[in-house]
Design an enzyme around this catalytic site. Structure first.
Site, PDB file in Angstrom:
ATOM      1  N   LYS A  16       0.865  -1.176   0.000  1.00 29.75           N
ATOM      2  CA  LYS A  16       0.000   0.000   0.000  1.00 29.75           C
ATOM      3  C   LYS A  16       0.906   1.231   0.000  1.00 29.75           C
ATOM      4  O   LYS A  16       1.667   1.455   0.939  1.00 29.75           O
ATOM      5  CB  LYS A  16      -0.904   0.003   1.230  1.00 29.75           C
ATOM      6  N   LYS A  56      -2.243  -1.635  -3.759  1.00 24.25           N
ATOM      7  CA  LYS A  56      -3.071  -0.444  -3.738  1.00 24.25           C
ATOM      8  C   LYS A  56      -2.206   0.809  -3.792  1.00 24.25           C
ATOM      9  O   LYS A  56      -1.206   0.869  -3.077  1.00 24.25           O
ATOM     10  CB  LYS A  56      -3.867  -0.467  -2.428  1.00 24.25           C
TER      11      LYS A  56
HETATM   12  C1  PBG Z   1      -7.605   3.551   5.502  1.00 22.91           C
HETATM   13  C2  PBG Z   1      -7.836   3.369   4.052  1.00 22.91           C
HETATM   14  C3  PBG Z   1      -7.606   4.280   3.022  1.00 22.91           C
HETATM   15  C4  PBG Z   1      -8.072   3.684   1.858  1.00 22.91           C
HETATM   16  C5  PBG Z   1      -8.510   2.409   2.194  1.00 22.91           C
HETATM   17  N1  PBG Z   1      -8.348   2.228   3.554  1.00 22.91           N
HETATM   18  C6  PBG Z   1      -7.086   5.671   3.053  1.00 22.91           C
HETATM   19  C7  PBG Z   1      -5.740   5.959   3.511  1.00 22.91           C
HETATM   20  O1  PBG Z   1      -4.920   5.091   3.769  1.00 22.91           O
HETATM   21  O2  PBG Z   1      -5.489   7.154   3.661  1.00 22.91           O
HETATM   22  C8  PBG Z   1      -8.090   4.310   0.501  1.00 22.91           C
HETATM   23  C9  PBG Z   1      -9.199   3.871  -0.380  1.00 22.91           C
HETATM   24  C10 PBG Z   1      -9.490   4.787  -1.513  1.00 22.91           C
HETATM   25  O3  PBG Z   1      -8.830   5.815  -1.737  1.00 22.91           O
HETATM   26  O4  PBG Z   1     -10.424   4.458  -2.244  1.00 22.91           O
HETATM   27  N2  PBG Z   1      -6.323   3.278   5.927  1.00 22.91           N
HETATM   28 ZN    ZN Z   2      -5.861   4.086   7.975  1.00 18.64          ZN
END
Ligand code: PBG
Ligand code: ZN
Length: 328
Positions: free
Chosen positions: A199, A252
């Site tokens: 991520k 992701k």
């Molecule tokens: C929470 C989370 C996020 C997303 C999924 N879970 C945001 C982040 O990490 O700031 C992003 C999903 C999206 O942008 O569609 N940790």
């Molecule tokens: Zn988070």
């Protein structure tokens, strides 16, 4: 003169041959729909930064999901959107038995037993500071405390009936802690663990943070989410999460990280590979189509093809409702 070893056209001239050239055909079963559950029970509020997406109150959820299940929806991922008043330093509200996520798990599993319910596991929607874990007094991440709390939350979602838990926090060692927690709770045979492994600290989460009101109040997430230019950390995170017991490996965002999806396929050839087409990708495709850059359906289907070509078995996308129609 064209040489005989240069001839490709014949293999896809007849349209019936084109599916034979495709790595994987997109099916409804390959999709997971991320949805936002607000703690205002009667609300159905459009999310300004994400066209056609809503914050859904628990009393609106059944009517929202039923038509999609009717069209072949197989899996959802839940995000809780609590009011500011319940947020604290530790993210206590994440597994509140009367909070939006646990209520939604129970409702969906009772009304739609066949629908797979996955829960994003993170603290940022529930912490007053908006970071994904617990903080030390110098505002760095307290990894040990964070992992302990995240595992607790994941097990409580599983106890409430979730079929899958998906930690998105990027703390070190949380997969093992969650898997261990599921084992100790007697749930490891029926609850799978999807790792947001690679991520990245992406600009593409902007609309989501609006939708979930989960932006960090100070600093950013670069000390735990991966640096966008790094391939090595992505590969190491994938290897680690496989070792720690992840059942599904997720990458992701999706479209800017197709090389990492392919790396995941190579590193974890025996695991399903997922990619999350995140909020910024969704908004980008929508706004581009609205600006006349391309036809939305054509571009979205091409984005799906790119993910499948890279090696995805599962795609998390806000286009799921449209895709359920387009795939008929
Ligand atoms: C929470 C989370 C996020 C997303 C999924 N879970 C945001 C982040 O990490 O700031 C992003 C999903 C999206 O942008 O569609 N940790
Ligand atoms: Zn988070």
């Amino acid at each position: 003169m064209v040489e005989i070893d240069s001839l490709l056209h014949a293999g896809y001239h007849n349209p019936a041959q084109r599916p034979w050239q495709i790595e994987r055909t997109l099916t409804k079963g390959a999709l997971m729909y991320p949805i936002f559950i607000t703690d205002e029970p009667d609300s159905l509020i459009p999310i300004p930064s994400m066209p056609n997406q809503y914050r859904i109150g628990i009393n609106r959820l059944e009517a929202f999901i039923a038509p999609l299940v009717g069209k072949g929806l197989r899996a959802v991922m839940l995000f809780g959107v609590p009011n500011d008043s319940v947020k604290d330093e530790f993210g206590t509200a994440a597994d509140d038995p009367s909070g939006p996520v646990i209520l939604a798990i129970k409702l969906l599993k009772s009304r739609f037993p066949e629908l797979l319910v996955s829960c994003d596991v993170c603290l940022c929607e529930y912490t007053s500071h908006g970071h994904c874990g617990h903080l030390n007094s110098d505002y760095t991440i307290d990894n040990t405390a964070s992992v302990k709390r995240l595992a607790e939350v994941a097990v409580n979602y599983a106890r409430a009936g979730a079929d899958n838990v998906a930690p998105s926090d990027m703390m070190d060692g949380r997969m093992r802690a969650i898997k261990q927690g599921l084992l100790e709770a007697g749930l490891s045979h029926r609850v799978s663990l999807m790792a947001y492994s690679a991520k990245y600290a992406s600009a593409l989460y902007g609309p989501f943070r609006d939708a979930a009101c989960s932006g960090a109040k100070f600093g950013d997430r670069s000390a735990y989410q991966l640096p966008p230019g790094s391939r090595g950390l992505g590969r190491r995170a994938i290897e680690r999460d496989v070792r720690e017991g992840a059942d599904i490996i997720m990458i992701k965002p999706a479209m800017f990280y197709l090389d990492i999806v392919r790396d995941a396929k190579e590193i974890a050839p025996n695991h399903p590979i997922a990619a999350y087409q995140v909020s910024g990708e969704y908004a980008m495709l929508h706004h581009s189509a609205a600006a006349g850059v391309f036809d939305l359906k054509t571009a979205v289907l091409e984005s799906m093809a790119s993910l499948q070509r890279a090696g995805c078995n599962l795609i998390l996308t806000y286009f799921t409702p449209e895709l359920l129609e387009w795939l008929d």
